[in-house]
Design a protein around this motif. Structure first.
Motif, PDB file in Angstrom:
ATOM      1  N   PRO A  90       9.893   2.316  19.810  1.00 19.63           N
ATOM      2  CA  PRO A  90       9.384   2.435  21.178  1.00 19.63           C
ATOM      3  C   PRO A  90      10.460   3.081  22.045  1.00 19.63           C
ATOM      4  CG  PRO A  90      10.229   0.238  20.847  1.00 19.63           C
ATOM      5  CD  PRO A  90      10.355   0.942  19.516  1.00 19.63           C
ATOM      6  N   THR A 136       9.171  -7.328  24.017  1.00 20.06           N
ATOM      7  CA  THR A 136       8.224  -6.766  23.047  1.00 20.06           C
ATOM      8  C   THR A 136       7.677  -5.412  23.499  1.00 20.06           C
ATOM      9  OG1 THR A 136       6.554  -8.128  24.137  1.00 20.06           O
ATOM     10  CG2 THR A 136       7.535  -9.001  22.118  1.00 20.06           C
ATOM     11  N   THR A 183       6.257  -1.812  23.316  1.00 24.60           N
ATOM     12  CA  THR A 183       5.506  -1.054  22.323  1.00 24.60           C
ATOM     13  C   THR A 183       5.724   0.443  22.527  1.00 24.60           C
ATOM     14  OG1 THR A 183       3.503  -0.983  23.683  1.00 24.60           O
ATOM     15  CG2 THR A 183       3.785  -2.890  22.218  1.00 24.60           C
ATOM     16  N   GLN A 184       5.100   1.243  21.686  1.00 24.92           N
ATOM     17  CA  GLN A 184       5.315   2.694  21.714  1.00 24.92           C
ATOM     18  C   GLN A 184       4.937   3.323  23.051  1.00 24.92           C
ATOM     19  OE1 GLN A 184       3.636   4.763  18.300  1.00 24.92           O
ATOM     20  NE2 GLN A 184       3.957   2.962  17.014  1.00 24.92           N
ATOM     21  N   ASP A 185       3.920   2.784  23.726  1.00 24.87           N
ATOM     22  CA  ASP A 185       3.507   3.369  25.008  1.00 24.87           C
ATOM     23  C   ASP A 185       4.225   2.734  26.195  1.00 24.87           C
ATOM     24  OD1 ASP A 185       2.314   0.895  25.261  1.00 24.87           O
ATOM     25  OD2 ASP A 185       0.255   1.641  25.312  1.00 24.87           O
ATOM     26  N   ILE A 232       3.781  -6.549  24.525  1.00 25.58           N
ATOM     27  CA  ILE A 232       2.951  -7.569  23.887  1.00 25.58           C
ATOM     28  C   ILE A 232       3.155  -8.849  24.685  1.00 25.58           C
ATOM     29  CG2 ILE A 232       2.582  -8.945  21.803  1.00 25.58           C
ATOM     30  CD1 ILE A 232       3.830  -6.613  20.221  1.00 25.58           C
ATOM     31  N   ALA A 285       5.467  -9.721  16.709  1.00 20.69           N
ATOM     32  CA  ALA A 285       6.053  -9.499  18.032  1.00 20.69           C
ATOM     33  C   ALA A 285       7.572  -9.486  17.939  1.00 20.69           C
ATOM     34  CB  ALA A 285       5.582 -10.571  19.007  1.00 20.69           C
ATOM     35  N   GLN A 323       8.671  -6.251  16.685  1.00 21.62           N
ATOM     36  CA  GLN A 323       8.601  -5.243  17.742  1.00 21.62           C
ATOM     37  C   GLN A 323       9.815  -5.329  18.657  1.00 21.62           C
ATOM     38  OE1 GLN A 323       6.143  -2.959  17.623  1.00 21.62           O
ATOM     39  NE2 GLN A 323       7.277  -1.843  19.211  1.00 21.62           N
TER      40      GLN A 323
END
Length: 195
Positions: A57, A83, A85-87, A91, A107, A110
C-alpha cells in the motif's frame, strides 16, 4: 550417501562460482534441506517479497505529531502502523465483533505490508534491513478474545517470508486493546537492525 552428495555439491559450487544451475541435481533431499537452512541458496529480501506476489500500500502519512520512522545509529524504529490498503483506505472493525479471527490475521498482515512500505520509503530498500528485532502488536478486540498472538502471526509470518526465519523473526508482544484509532483492528510498531 549424504557425504557423497555434499562432495558433489561442493565440487559444483567451486567450479561455478556459486551458480545454482551447475549444482548436481542428484543430491539427496536431506542435503537440500540442510543447505537451505544454512542459507546456501539465499535470495534478497526484495526478491523474497516479489516472489510473494503481494502489493504494498502507499506508505502511511503521520496523523499526529510524530515521525513514521526514525533511524538512530544502525537501528530503524517504526511508529505504530495501521491497516492501510492499496487505495489508502483502512480495514476497520473490532475482532470478535465485526471481524473473525482469520480476518484479524489478514488485517495484521496488511499492517505488515504498510510497515514494509514505510521501510522502503524511509531507507530505499528492504535489503538494507539486516533483521527484525521486535514488533509490538495491539489488537482491537472484545474483552473475551484471547488469541492475540494468532492474529499477530499475520505480520510475523510476512516478515519471516521476507527476511527468512533467522532474521525475520524477532521478539514480540501481542496485547489486547479496548479500542484503536479509527476503529482499526490491529496496530503494530517495530524495531529493525540495519546493515
Amino acid at each position: 550417501s549424504c557425504w557423497i552428495c555434499f562432495s558433489k555439491f561442493k565440487k559444483g559450487i567451486d567450479s561455478s562460482k556459486n551458480s545454482y544451475f551447475s549444482i548436481p541435481r542428484t543430491i539427496c533431499t536431506h542435503l537440500i534441506e540442510f543447505l537451505f537452512q544454512q542459507q546456501y541458496f539465499m535470495t534478497s529480501p526484495e526478491q523474497n517479497f516479489e516472489q510473494l506476489g503481494l502489493i504494498l500500500p502507499p506508505a502511511p502519512k503521520p496523523l499526529g505529531v510524530y515521525m513514521p520512522s526514525l533511524v538512530v545509529g544502525n537501528f530503524l524504529y517504526l511508529s505504530g502502523h495501521g491497516t492501510v490498503t492499496q487505495d489508502g483506505s483502512l480495514i476497520i472493525g473490532r475482532i470478535g465483533e465485526d471481524l473473525d479471527i482469520e480476518q484479524g490475521k489478514l488485517a495484521a498482515r496488511q499492517v505488515g505490508l504498510a510497515m514494509l512500505a514505510t521501510i522502503k520509503e524511509s531507507i530505499g530498500s528492504l535489503d538494507k534491513v539486516k533483521r527484525v528485532i521486535k514488533v509490538l502488536g495491539m489488537v482491537n478486540c472484545v474483552s473475551s478474545f484471547e488469541r492475540h498472538p494468532y492474529v499477530m502471526n499475520g505480520c510475523s509470518e510476512l516478515f519471516a517470508a521476507v527476511w527468512g526465519k533467522e532474521m525475520g523473526i524477532g521478539v514480540r508482544s501481542a496485547v489486547g486493546m479496548g479500542s484503536l484509532p479509527d476503529n482499526i483492528p490491529v496496530e503494530i510498531e517495530g524495531l529493525f537492525e540495519l546493515h
